[in-house]
Design an enzyme around this catalytic site. Structure first.
Site, short mmCIF file in Angstrom:
data_model
loop_
_atom_site.label_atom_id
_atom_site.label_comp_id
_atom_site.label_asym_id
_atom_site.label_seq_id
_atom_site.Cartn_x
_atom_site.Cartn_y
_atom_site.Cartn_z
N ILE A 157 36.24 43.60 45.98
CA ILE A 157 34.94 43.46 45.33
C ILE A 157 33.95 43.15 46.45
O ILE A 157 34.22 42.30 47.30
CB ILE A 157 34.96 42.39 44.22
CG1 ILE A 157 33.64 42.39 43.43
CG2 ILE A 157 35.30 41.03 44.75
CD1 ILE A 157 33.73 41.61 42.12
N GLU B 295 43.10 37.56 45.76
CA GLU B 295 43.09 36.77 46.99
C GLU B 295 41.66 36.73 47.51
O GLU B 295 40.96 37.73 47.44
CB GLU B 295 43.98 37.38 48.08
CG GLU B 295 45.45 37.40 47.75
CD GLU B 295 45.89 38.66 47.03
OE1 GLU B 295 47.00 38.66 46.48
OE2 GLU B 295 45.13 39.64 47.00
N ASN C 68 35.43 31.77 52.20
CA ASN C 68 34.43 32.48 51.41
C ASN C 68 34.15 31.69 50.12
O ASN C 68 34.57 32.07 49.03
CB ASN C 68 34.91 33.90 51.09
CG ASN C 68 33.83 34.75 50.47
OD1 ASN C 68 32.79 34.25 50.02
ND2 ASN C 68 34.06 36.05 50.42
N TYR D 238 34.44 33.41 41.16
CA TYR D 238 35.71 33.52 40.43
C TYR D 238 35.95 32.31 39.54
O TYR D 238 36.42 32.45 38.41
CB TYR D 238 36.86 33.73 41.41
CG TYR D 238 36.69 34.96 42.28
CD1 TYR D 238 36.19 36.16 41.77
CD2 TYR D 238 37.01 34.93 43.63
CE1 TYR D 238 36.02 37.27 42.56
CE2 TYR D 238 36.85 36.05 44.44
CZ TYR D 238 36.35 37.22 43.90
OH TYR D 238 36.18 38.32 44.69
#
Length: 168
Positions: free
Chosen positions: A83, A117, A122, A129
């Site tokens: 993504i 993952e 990050n 998420y």
């Protein structure tokens, strides 16, 4: 791309590979996917036995691809393969749109669980998420190369996601 210019999501096709690779190399210069990796994924994204969903986000003003995402499904398990959102589209909600699309397709693939993952450094992606209900479940040591950066493994249980968000 401005927040006022909403990107248009559509299925990724073979002719999108070159512009997607440009964005891939800009965002992930050290561990960018190869053209062959995208070709291989797209080979499983169409037809009655499809097990992949790849989508691009196009800026309607310029026609440029400003994001993309991919999901692989196997049985009742799916995995967010990739993504990415161009830096100029950060903060516009595009990452959420891309992830929403992937989760809708995880439901269509009848997946009970979605894994992914994310680099431990990050935090921007991790927060995205977590907003969707993903929970950390472990680490993959030295997953990202070069640099031996660990990956945080996260999981979303789809029936909990559907119950909380009322979407199927």
């Amino acid at each position: 791309m401005s927040a006022a210019t909403a990107a248009v999501l559509r299925e990724m096709r073979w002719w999108d590979i070159a512009p997607v690779l440009e964005l891939e190399h800009a965002l992930f210069p050290d561990d960018a996917w190869s053209p062959g990796m995208f070709w291989s994924e797209l080979a499983h994204a169409r037809g009655p036995g499809a097990t992949r969903r790849y989508v691009v986000a196009e800026d309607p003003a310029t026609g440029r691809i400003v994001g993309y995402a991919g999901l692989a499904a196997l049985g009742d398990l799916s995995d967010v393969q990739t993504i990415a959102v161009s830096r100029e589209a950060w903060g516009t909600g595009l990452g959420s749109e891309l992830l929403t699309d992937l989760l809708k397709h995880a439901t269509a693939f009848e997946c009970a669980t979605v894994l992914l993952e994310v680099r431990v450094d990050n935090t921007r992606a991790q927060k995205l998420y977590e907003r969707f209900g993903f929970e950390p479940i472990g680490f993959r040591r030295a997953y990202y190369q070069p640099g031996n950066i660990d990956a945080l493994v996260m999981r979303l249980t789809m029936h909990e996601h559907v119950a909380e968000n009322g979407t199927e």
